[in-house]
Design an enzyme around this catalytic site. Sequence first.
Site, mmCIF file in Angstrom:
data_model
loop_
_atom_site.group_PDB
_atom_site.id
_atom_site.type_symbol
_atom_site.label_atom_id
_atom_site.label_comp_id
_atom_site.label_asym_id
_atom_site.label_seq_id
_atom_site.Cartn_x
_atom_site.Cartn_y
_atom_site.Cartn_z
ATOM 1 N N GLU A 87 -4.744 17.501 -10.488
ATOM 2 C CA GLU A 87 -5.470 17.841 -11.704
ATOM 3 C C GLU A 87 -6.824 18.472 -11.498
ATOM 4 O OE1 GLU A 87 -5.226 14.594 -14.710
ATOM 5 O OE2 GLU A 87 -3.990 16.215 -15.447
ATOM 6 N N HIS B 260 6.656 11.492 -29.185
ATOM 7 C CA HIS B 260 5.843 12.399 -28.378
ATOM 8 C C HIS B 260 6.307 13.851 -28.492
ATOM 9 C CE1 HIS B 260 3.293 13.798 -25.128
ATOM 10 N NE2 HIS B 260 4.350 14.320 -24.537
ATOM 11 N N HIS C 184 -0.357 19.693 -26.602
ATOM 12 C CA HIS C 184 -0.670 18.271 -26.498
ATOM 13 C C HIS C 184 -2.020 17.907 -27.106
ATOM 14 C CE1 HIS C 184 2.833 18.305 -23.938
ATOM 15 N NE2 HIS C 184 2.740 17.015 -23.678
ATOM 16 N N LYS D 141 2.522 11.568 -10.954
ATOM 17 C CA LYS D 141 1.713 10.658 -11.765
ATOM 18 C C LYS D 141 2.512 9.401 -12.064
ATOM 19 C CE LYS D 141 -1.180 13.840 -14.421
ATOM 20 N NZ LYS D 141 -1.559 14.165 -15.809
ATOM 21 N N GLU E 261 9.378 19.790 -24.582
ATOM 22 C CA GLU E 261 8.728 20.129 -23.309
ATOM 23 C C GLU E 261 9.399 21.356 -22.678
ATOM 24 O OE1 GLU E 261 5.970 18.444 -22.465
ATOM 25 O OE2 GLU E 261 6.195 16.514 -23.498
ATOM 26 N N ASN F 272 -0.701 20.887 -20.772
ATOM 27 C CA ASN F 272 -1.107 20.226 -22.009
ATOM 28 C C ASN F 272 -0.934 21.103 -23.238
ATOM 29 O OD1 ASN F 272 -1.798 17.695 -21.025
ATOM 30 N ND2 ASN F 272 -3.722 18.490 -20.216
ATOM 31 N N HIS G 55 -1.388 14.968 -29.370
ATOM 32 C CA HIS G 55 -1.852 13.602 -29.127
ATOM 33 C C HIS G 55 -2.546 13.015 -30.350
ATOM 34 C CE1 HIS G 55 -1.795 14.000 -24.487
ATOM 35 N NE2 HIS G 55 -0.695 13.402 -24.927
ATOM 36 N N ARG H 114 -3.038 22.472 -13.671
ATOM 37 C CA ARG H 114 -2.225 21.474 -14.360
ATOM 38 C C ARG H 114 -2.537 21.391 -15.850
ATOM 39 N NH1 ARG H 114 0.295 15.982 -12.345
ATOM 40 N NH2 ARG H 114 0.673 16.491 -10.183
ATOM 41 N N ARG I 228 0.807 -1.230 0.000
ATOM 42 C CA ARG I 228 0.000 0.000 0.000
ATOM 43 C C ARG I 228 0.839 1.278 0.000
ATOM 44 N NH1 ARG I 228 -2.512 -2.591 4.285
ATOM 45 N NH2 ARG I 228 -3.983 -4.134 3.521
ATOM 46 N N LYS J 98 7.467 23.071 -13.807
ATOM 47 C CA LYS J 98 6.554 21.947 -13.549
ATOM 48 C C LYS J 98 6.204 21.877 -12.065
ATOM 49 C CE LYS J 98 4.824 17.526 -14.301
ATOM 50 N NZ LYS J 98 4.636 16.380 -15.162
#
Lengths: 363, 363
Positions: B240, B268, B251, B144, B186, B248, B255, B244, B122, B230
């Site tokens: 989020e 990417h 993106h 993340k 980035e 993107n 994407h 945040r 956990r 960041k």
Amino acid sequence: MTSVINVNLPEQSYEIAIAPSSLDQLGQQMASLKLGKKVLLVSNPTIFKHFGERAIASLTSAGFEVASCTLPPGERYKTLNSIQKIYDIALENRLERSATMVALGGGVIGDMTGFAAATWLRGINVVQVPTTLLAMVDSAIGGKTGVNHPHGKNLIGAFHQPRLVLIDPEVLKTLPMREFRAGMAEVIKYGVIWDAELFAQLEASKRLDQLRYVKPDLITYILTRSCQAKADVVSKDEKEGGLRAILNYGHTIGHAVESLTGYRLVNHGEAVAIGMVAAGQIAVELGMWQKEDTERQNALIQKTGLPTQLPSGVDIEAIIDALQLDKKVKAGKVRFVLPTEIGVVTITDEVPSDIIRQVLRGM
Amino acid sequence: MTSVINVNLPEQSYEIAIAPSSLDQLGQQMASLKLGKKVLLVSNPTIFKHFGERAIASLTSAGFEVASCTLPPGERYKTLNSIQKIYDIALENRLERSATMVALGGGVIGDMTGFAAATWLRGINVVQVPTTLLAMVDSAIGGKTGVNHPHGKNLIGAFHQPRLVLIDPEVLKTLPMREFRAGMAEVIKYGVIWDAELFAQLEASKRLDQLRYVKPDLITYILTRSCQAKADVVSKDEKEGGLRAILNYGHTIGHAVESLTGYRLVNHGEAVAIGMVAAGQIAVELGMWQKEDTERQNALIQKTGLPTQLPSGVDIEAIIDALQLDKKVKAGKVRFVLPTEIGVVTITDEVPSDIIRQVLRGM
Ligand SMILES: NC(=O)c1ccc[n+]([C@@H]2O[C@H](COP(=O)([O-])OP(=O)(O)OC[C@H]3O[C@@H](n4cnc5c(N)ncnc54)[C@H](O)[C@@H]3O)[C@@H](O)[C@H]2O)c1
Ligand SMILES: NC(=O)c1ccc[n+]([C@@H]2O[C@H](COP(=O)([O-])OP(=O)(O)OC[C@H]3O[C@@H](n4cnc5c(N)ncnc54)[C@H](O)[C@@H]3O)[C@@H](O)[C@H]2O)c1
Ligand SMILES: [Zn+2]
Ligand SMILES: [Zn+2]
């Protein structure tokens, strides 16, 4: 009789709602939580046969879109493979961040559904609808979720708090007697470690293992007090810093007995019952607890139809060895939760193994 | 030149430590965090060959007991199966609650190690030692973690903050050029959305794709400003909620381009570069951004050797359709992050598809 317990946590609080027939209110209760429309109901075939339709009907009429997923029953299937099956169905049904997984079942279904919800899209909502006594008073509350590793229980998991725990005591009517008794071991535990009034109420009641058929108010009372005890403890210690350890009363020797009997001969609740008898006697030997109180505890265990003696054939030295492997061991010292009076316990790692030996020999 | 960024979060704070040759200080840095003795180092064979021994030597000499686990390289292996391999080795080495997993690798290794650490017992400690530029400035920071589902990227995961992010810019020397450039996309993004000074510094620098060989101080500066950007964003919005989303930038269309080219033809970072060019032009068409600023952005992208045009053969209507499937779509409206000046962006879901079409046709 209905009751509501508020579990207050820093990040998010939730209610434990206890009421007969509340299964039919599941949708309504969830509707008030502002969850997304999509619901994935997770259960096993036995439980689903008993209660699946009612749960789905209630959810649907409250406006939820419901998909369902049943997993094979039993601890044996509490695995990552089952979780993968939940993910697959979550994907098929395009479960988004706002969606909710609903666990309809005992601790096995509850732990798995909670873990799947904890890890789908990095965490979606989960609602617990426990259907065993153990799940109602223990596993559905506190946010521990997870699965077993082939070589060890509950090694894989996450903390993930439910948005709601909905308890309908009437679903206990179909629960096999032995499962009911197993849950009663945890109820008695709460009496000893936390709630002397609950303990006294249990003492005053007859036919403890028949309650669910004949005493709806008493069973609701027992559920309420037990859930309150667990909620009190876990909200004071959300992630196992200290206080939560008292919930392990009876579990130190209990776990050893469970694993030595291959998790079959003796079930969890029975092992905890045996563990409480042992811990009580250890406390007496150490002069911490009164003999009369141990006897009151043991009488209650007996009245419930739970064992108070070691199963024949279990080797005492094997128990002593197994204690050393327990998660609760720190630096080679076995940690015991011991009662000092009914409703109060203390934690110690200063129990000489000779005392443990002597107590076990006496059982 | 060395630098330290403090990421302050309500539950636990941590440092991003950036310094050349710091890989050899890994053990020492971790020793100051009061972690348990056991460490599981996770990497892939390529990266392990370059840096594994040094990492282990540093950990061992600081008193840690180190086990290691290498997983096959590539996004294709970012799966639950790889996580299971980490669990198996964790069990073999009896990793306890106080143990630490160390991710030595790019975003793939970082995401998987983070997820395994999030779910072993956990949640145990994780330390990120990113070895790609993308991992340094992006994936290692923010908590993340996760893996892919066979039918969708990053669907399974958890938030789990590292105890330390240790960045040694010198490890970038072995990184293939194309991977380095992808990370630079980035970096440029942070310049446009958050840090005009970083942007200006990049503009003033020559041979952006060679920096890591020739300009140790400049690369440390770039890493520091990017990580700070960041960290600023994620510590204002840990899970989020809103801010945040600005990460993107580039993106949305990025994407779509990535998925339409099968995640192969265009990587990417390249897709993000194309997406930034498109988003910049959309902002100009909407009268939100000055033409000269878009041109400055595009010049920077070009100077890095990143693409500014749609790859030939990609159908514009297919991009428009793909946008509808994006996670960032709410109620059918595509959400765009658009610059208003260098260092400042805004979020809007009011971009007419005709404008998107027109901009893409012009690329
Ligand atoms: N998360 C926690 O904090 C926590 C705490 C304690 C235990 N647990 C876990 O809980 C699990 C044990 O849970 P359990 O004791 O509920 O066992 P279980 O979930 O396996 O259920 C026991 C059996 O009863 C059946 N059943 C359940 N409800 C029924 C009903 N109403 N009518 C008829 N049959 C029914 C089930 O199909 C199953 O065969 C273990 O995996 C344990 O690790 C978790
Ligand atoms: N968690 C987050 O917030 C987040 C953010 C962005 C991206 N990601 C994830 O990151 C992943 C992409 O990460 P990546 O771009 O670092 O790719 P990657 O991890 O696949 O690494 C790229 C390649 O470089 C090799 N490599 C790594 N370091 C090297 C070095 N120093 N020298 C030589 N070779 C080296 C690797 O073996 C690999 O083949 C994706 O899975 C993406 O989903 C996560
Ligand atoms: Zn128990
Ligand atoms: Zn990106």
